[in-house]
Design a protein around this motif. Sequence first.
Motif, mmCIF file in Angstrom:
data_model
loop_
_atom_site.group_PDB
_atom_site.id
_atom_site.type_symbol
_atom_site.label_atom_id
_atom_site.label_comp_id
_atom_site.label_asym_id
_atom_site.label_seq_id
_atom_site.Cartn_x
_atom_site.Cartn_y
_atom_site.Cartn_z
ATOM 1 N N GLY A 1 -1.141 -95.490 -4.614
ATOM 2 C CA GLY A 1 -1.289 -94.190 -5.262
ATOM 3 C C GLY A 1 -0.389 -93.117 -4.676
ATOM 4 N N LYS A 2 0.087 -92.247 -5.551
ATOM 5 C CA LYS A 2 0.816 -91.047 -5.118
ATOM 6 C C LYS A 2 -0.196 -90.004 -4.670
ATOM 7 C CE LYS A 2 3.629 -87.215 -6.991
ATOM 8 N NZ LYS A 2 4.476 -86.741 -8.116
ATOM 9 N N GLY A 3 -0.034 -89.519 -3.450
ATOM 10 C CA GLY A 3 -1.001 -88.565 -2.909
ATOM 11 C C GLY A 3 -0.382 -87.244 -2.500
ATOM 12 N N PHE B 1 -0.282 -81.097 -2.900
ATOM 13 C CA PHE B 1 0.240 -79.978 -3.703
ATOM 14 C C PHE B 1 1.742 -80.138 -3.846
ATOM 15 C CE2 PHE B 1 1.937 -75.781 -4.678
ATOM 16 C CZ PHE B 1 1.194 -75.505 -5.813
ATOM 17 N N ASP B 2 2.200 -80.018 -5.089
ATOM 18 C CA ASP B 2 3.630 -80.188 -5.366
ATOM 19 C C ASP B 2 4.220 -78.869 -5.870
ATOM 20 O OD1 ASP B 2 6.156 -81.023 -5.971
ATOM 21 O OD2 ASP B 2 5.582 -82.211 -7.731
ATOM 22 N N SER B 3 4.890 -78.181 -4.962
ATOM 23 C CA SER B 3 5.580 -76.937 -5.354
ATOM 24 C C SER B 3 6.978 -77.233 -5.869
ATOM 25 C CB SER B 3 5.697 -76.010 -4.143
ATOM 26 O OG SER B 3 6.646 -76.548 -3.225
ATOM 27 N N HIS C 1 -3.380 -81.428 -8.566
ATOM 28 C CA HIS C 1 -3.792 -82.752 -9.072
ATOM 29 C C HIS C 1 -2.761 -83.840 -8.788
ATOM 30 C CE1 HIS C 1 -7.122 -81.026 -11.320
ATOM 31 N NE2 HIS C 1 -6.317 -80.249 -12.018
ATOM 32 N N ASP C 2 -1.694 -83.491 -8.055
ATOM 33 C CA ASP C 2 -0.590 -84.439 -7.897
ATOM 34 C C ASP C 2 -0.935 -85.590 -6.945
ATOM 35 O OD1 ASP C 2 1.896 -85.074 -8.919
ATOM 36 O OD2 ASP C 2 3.011 -84.038 -7.336
ATOM 37 N N MET C 3 -2.194 -85.626 -6.533
ATOM 38 C CA MET C 3 -2.690 -86.745 -5.710
ATOM 39 C C MET C 3 -3.681 -87.603 -6.505
ATOM 40 S SD MET C 3 -5.352 -84.901 -5.744
ATOM 41 C CE MET C 3 -6.490 -86.059 -5.020
ATOM 42 N N ALA D 1 11.546 -84.404 -7.228
ATOM 43 C CA ALA D 1 11.268 -85.805 -7.571
ATOM 44 C C ALA D 1 10.758 -86.484 -6.295
ATOM 45 C CB ALA D 1 12.519 -86.478 -8.118
ATOM 46 N N GLU D 2 9.678 -85.909 -5.728
ATOM 47 C CA GLU D 2 9.175 -86.332 -4.420
ATOM 48 C C GLU D 2 8.220 -87.506 -4.510
ATOM 49 O OE1 GLU D 2 7.752 -84.124 -6.245
ATOM 50 O OE2 GLU D 2 5.685 -84.823 -6.103
ATOM 51 N N GLY D 3 7.598 -87.669 -5.689
ATOM 52 C CA GLY D 3 6.609 -88.741 -5.829
ATOM 53 C C GLY D 3 7.237 -90.104 -5.595
ATOM 54 N N ALA E 1 0.667 -92.888 -10.467
ATOM 55 C CA ALA E 1 1.324 -91.687 -9.971
ATOM 56 C C ALA E 1 1.484 -90.652 -11.082
ATOM 57 C CB ALA E 1 2.697 -92.050 -9.400
ATOM 58 N N THR E 2 1.175 -89.421 -10.756
ATOM 59 C CA THR E 2 1.491 -88.294 -11.655
ATOM 60 C C THR E 2 2.981 -88.022 -11.462
ATOM 61 O OG1 THR E 2 0.709 -86.929 -9.819
ATOM 62 C CG2 THR E 2 -0.782 -87.184 -11.696
ATOM 63 N N LEU E 3 3.811 -88.873 -12.076
ATOM 64 C CA LEU E 3 5.203 -88.938 -11.630
ATOM 65 C C LEU E 3 6.183 -88.047 -12.375
ATOM 66 C CD1 LEU E 3 6.292 -90.426 -9.185
ATOM 67 C CD2 LEU E 3 7.306 -92.101 -10.707
HETATM 68 ZN ZN ZN Z 1 4.856 -84.495 -7.912
#
Ligand code: ZN
Length: 510
Positions: A272-274, A277-279, A295-297, A356-358, A381-383
Amino acid sequence: MSAAVNVARVSVTEIQTPLLVVNIFQGMASPSGATLAIDQALGGLLSRLIEQREIVGTLGEITIVHNQGDRAQLAADRVAVVGLGKLEELDLEAIRVAAASAARRARDLRLGRLATIVHGAGAGGIEPELAARTVAEASLLALYSYDELKSPPDPPTVPIEEIILVERDPERAARFEAAAHAAGVVAAAVALARDLSQGPGNLVTPTYLAEQARQMAESRGVACEVWGKAELRDQGMNAILAVNSGSSEEPRFVILRYRAPADGAKTLAVVGKGITFDSGGISLKPAEHMENMKHDMSGAAAVVGFVQLAADLKLPLNVLGIFAATENLPSGSAYKPGDVFRTYNGKTIEVNNSDAEGRVILSDALAYAATQGPDAIVDLATLTGACVVALGHHASGALSNDDRLLSLLRECGEVAGEQIWPLPLSREYHKDIESTIADIKNSAGREGGASVAAAFLENFVDERPWVHLDIAGTAYTTGWVRVPPYQPPCAATGVGVRLLAEFARRWSAA
Ligand code: ZN
Ligand code: BES
Ligand code: MN
């Protein structure tokens, strides 16, 4: 506390309950089955309401009638007639909507309990045990809410404490008991995933997420390892460290190992992508809706929920649950566009977009999972925003190197009510991420974004059977799209847990 689901071996007219839920198909001139028995006990009241078109039977329509007659004829205080829609359109989704609508109404009426027949198991022709599981699951999912952070409402709400499935036939009732138990476990796992995803970023940090996973594991005898910065450095997980470098919260890498009761079972890795927080990092996102990036986790949340479920149901497969957790923030120490990192499997990646960190954290996580020798890998993943543009909010994107695995997963999505839809993953997309300085780069712009992202990930699965699920559009609901009544409005859905539950059942037997 969530409601208990029990089975009562009595007839619908005998059950003592504040609310008895029966059903009606749209376009039927008169009720049948259990609903007919209730109609007769009520002196033909339901038939009259159908004739007068107060009851139409459209999907999710609910009509409440109060029992003011002889309790020897009908023991329930009230009856809710829920519409199932047209008979020829009946499917598991219709059953979910009907059950969820009835459960929500019972909650709104502050009744504390409800009893229901199993929709679809009679005239609907749905396999009874599956129908029972679906009714119970949807009812529980509908009653979920995240209100830890709100003051108690005035007047206070009355939670539903018990849901009773009414089934007179003893053999069927016994099978419904097993279905009710499974539904309770699944709903609890979905609730856990929802809670983790819904929790705000200042509460659900990487440390918190890892701690919740550890507590879940310890209480169930599931093995759990939690790594921090030091272990990530020792292991050469430089991609996770790179994304973490802009954050003052420590990263976490979590490995959960559930073992099947018997030896010789297949091993499924779920990754899973965890991103808590994705700024966007230095490639900063615009402000609008950025709050949703808590929710990016959701992929990691699904992993924790699914491992809990596997342990609670003692599923006959080994599960290797893995997630990498970190924030993605800009700062003086943040990773920058143009930076190059060596990942866990030795491949080098050029980061040309820090948003594009996921895929960057998943490179280390997938590569690690592959070294553990799983028979299949599924990542969640919320990719990509591109996947949301392609599919909207009603299906997760599915990209795979294995057609059979993908089609099995698709079937499971149909049954579970978590649709997935294939997107292409071919050699051309790999061309798009060729880098002039490293083995690959992490972004090729927005076009075909979901496929490009999957191509990046494919570099790290070591050619094992693998499905990547892009849940960017399905992990949470928003105010601008209609949601079914078993999903919370404007909140995390816990997507992936029900899909994986169904998949584990079928794949372990295949
Ligand atoms: Zn993300
Ligand atoms: N977490 C986002 C993807 C996302 C978008 C999830 C919308 C949920 C809703 C991801 O990290 C991201 O930012 N992706 C970029 C990739 C791009 C820079 C190649 C995107 O989709 O814009
Ligand atoms: Mn991003």
